[in-house]
Design a protein around this motif. Structure first.
Motif, PDB file in Angstrom:
ATOM      1  N   GLN A   1       0.830  -1.210   0.000  1.00  7.63           N
ATOM      2  CA  GLN A   1       0.000   0.000   0.000  1.00  7.63           C
ATOM      3  C   GLN A   1       0.862   1.256   0.000  1.00  7.63           C
ATOM      4  N   VAL A   2       0.345   2.302  -0.627  1.00  6.69           N
ATOM      5  CA  VAL A   2       0.946   3.627  -0.526  1.00  6.69           C
ATOM      6  C   VAL A   2       0.086   4.454   0.441  1.00  6.69           C
ATOM      7  N   PRO A   3       0.663   5.467   1.073  1.00  5.87           N
ATOM      8  CA  PRO A   3       2.006   6.002   0.883  1.00  5.87           C
ATOM      9  C   PRO A   3       3.057   5.299   1.738  1.00  5.87           C
ATOM     10  N   VAL A   4       4.293   5.447   1.278  1.00  9.73           N
ATOM     11  CA  VAL A   4       5.480   5.036   2.026  1.00  9.73           C
ATOM     12  C   VAL A   4       6.498   6.152   1.842  1.00  9.73           C
ATOM     13  N   ILE A   5       7.246   6.474   2.890  1.00  9.81           N
ATOM     14  CA  ILE A   5       8.340   7.416   2.706  1.00  9.81           C
ATOM     15  C   ILE A   5       9.658   6.734   3.045  1.00  9.81           C
ATOM     16  N   HIS A   6      10.702   7.171   2.362  1.00 10.88           N
ATOM     17  CA  HIS A   6      12.056   6.691   2.575  1.00 10.88           C
ATOM     18  C   HIS A   6      12.883   7.901   2.960  1.00 10.88           C
TER      19      HIS A   6
END
Length: 222
Positions: free
Chosen positions: A54-59
């Motif tokens: 699933q989104v969102p993801v942050i790096h």
């Protein structure tokens, strides 16, 4: 300040509120468009980022954060903890609104928006989603009876968490005309320094639209 990578999709209210908060905070970032329709969120490289696909993801450097509410909390605590409350009482109330965004707003306004605009043919009970949307608007209107913001005398991530799907409630075939305090909240958020609008929200300018290229690659960013 290092650049944050946001894995997102332009139709996702959860992604857009994270993007907006990054902009308000002045955090350098770049969007990585995950082609969900083409199965990118189920590819191995993305499942390493988020096993739920699933989104969102942050790096952010060596740190990966998943889920929009968790991302808002992480960014607030890292960049300016006052966004998550200046004392334990404020933080507790903000946490309640994050839960409200994840449940009531998600099951109501978000699902209704998806039904009408973004996921035609999906199995969404629009009658239920509409009822839940009206219930959510009523709760918000009541909460704003004697105050300008949901928790404190200033904006917090409680306001950011509900903003996108409520601000785009017209996409759910509903109107804020009967909810003047909610409408005023949306306008206050639109006046925050660094605010960048998307189509359908106050202050939208076509020139601010981001350009997306389909991201499908193996491995995590270096």
């Amino acid at each position: 300040m290092s650049e944050v990578i946001l894995y997102d999709h332009p139709m996702s209210g959860n992604c857009l509120k994270v993007q907006m908060f990054l902009t308000v905070l002045g955090v350098p970032n770049r969007a990585a468009f995950v082609c969900i329709a083409k199965g990118a969120s189920r590819e191995d490289w993305f499942l390493q980022l988020n096993p739920f696909g699933q989104v969102p993801v942050i790096h952010d450097g060596d740190i990966i954060v998943r889920d929009s509410q968790a991302i808002l909390t992480y960014l607030a605590l890292k960049q300016d903890p006052s966004w998550f409350g200046r004392d334990s009482a404020e933080s507790e109330m903000i946490a309640e609104w994050l839960s409200f965004a994840a449940k009531e707003v998600s099951n109501g306004p978000q699902m209704a928006r998806l039904y009408y605009y973004h996921l035609p043919g999906e199995q969404i009970d629009i009658d239920r989603a509409t009822k839940l949307s009206i219930d959510a608007l009523a709760v918000l209107e009541s909460a704003l009876l004697d105050q300008d913001w949901l928790v404190a005398a200033r904006s917090t991530i409680a306001d950011i968490a509900v903003f996108l799907d409520i601000g785009l409630i017209h996409e759910a075939h509903l109107d804020l005309a009967d909810y003047p305090r909610v409408k005023a909240l949306i306008e206050r958020i639109a006046n925050l320094p660094g605010y960048a609008a998307i189509r359908g929200l106050p202050g939208y300018q076509p020139a601010t639209v981001r350009t997306y290229r389909c991201l499908r690659r193996k491995g995590l960013p270096r």
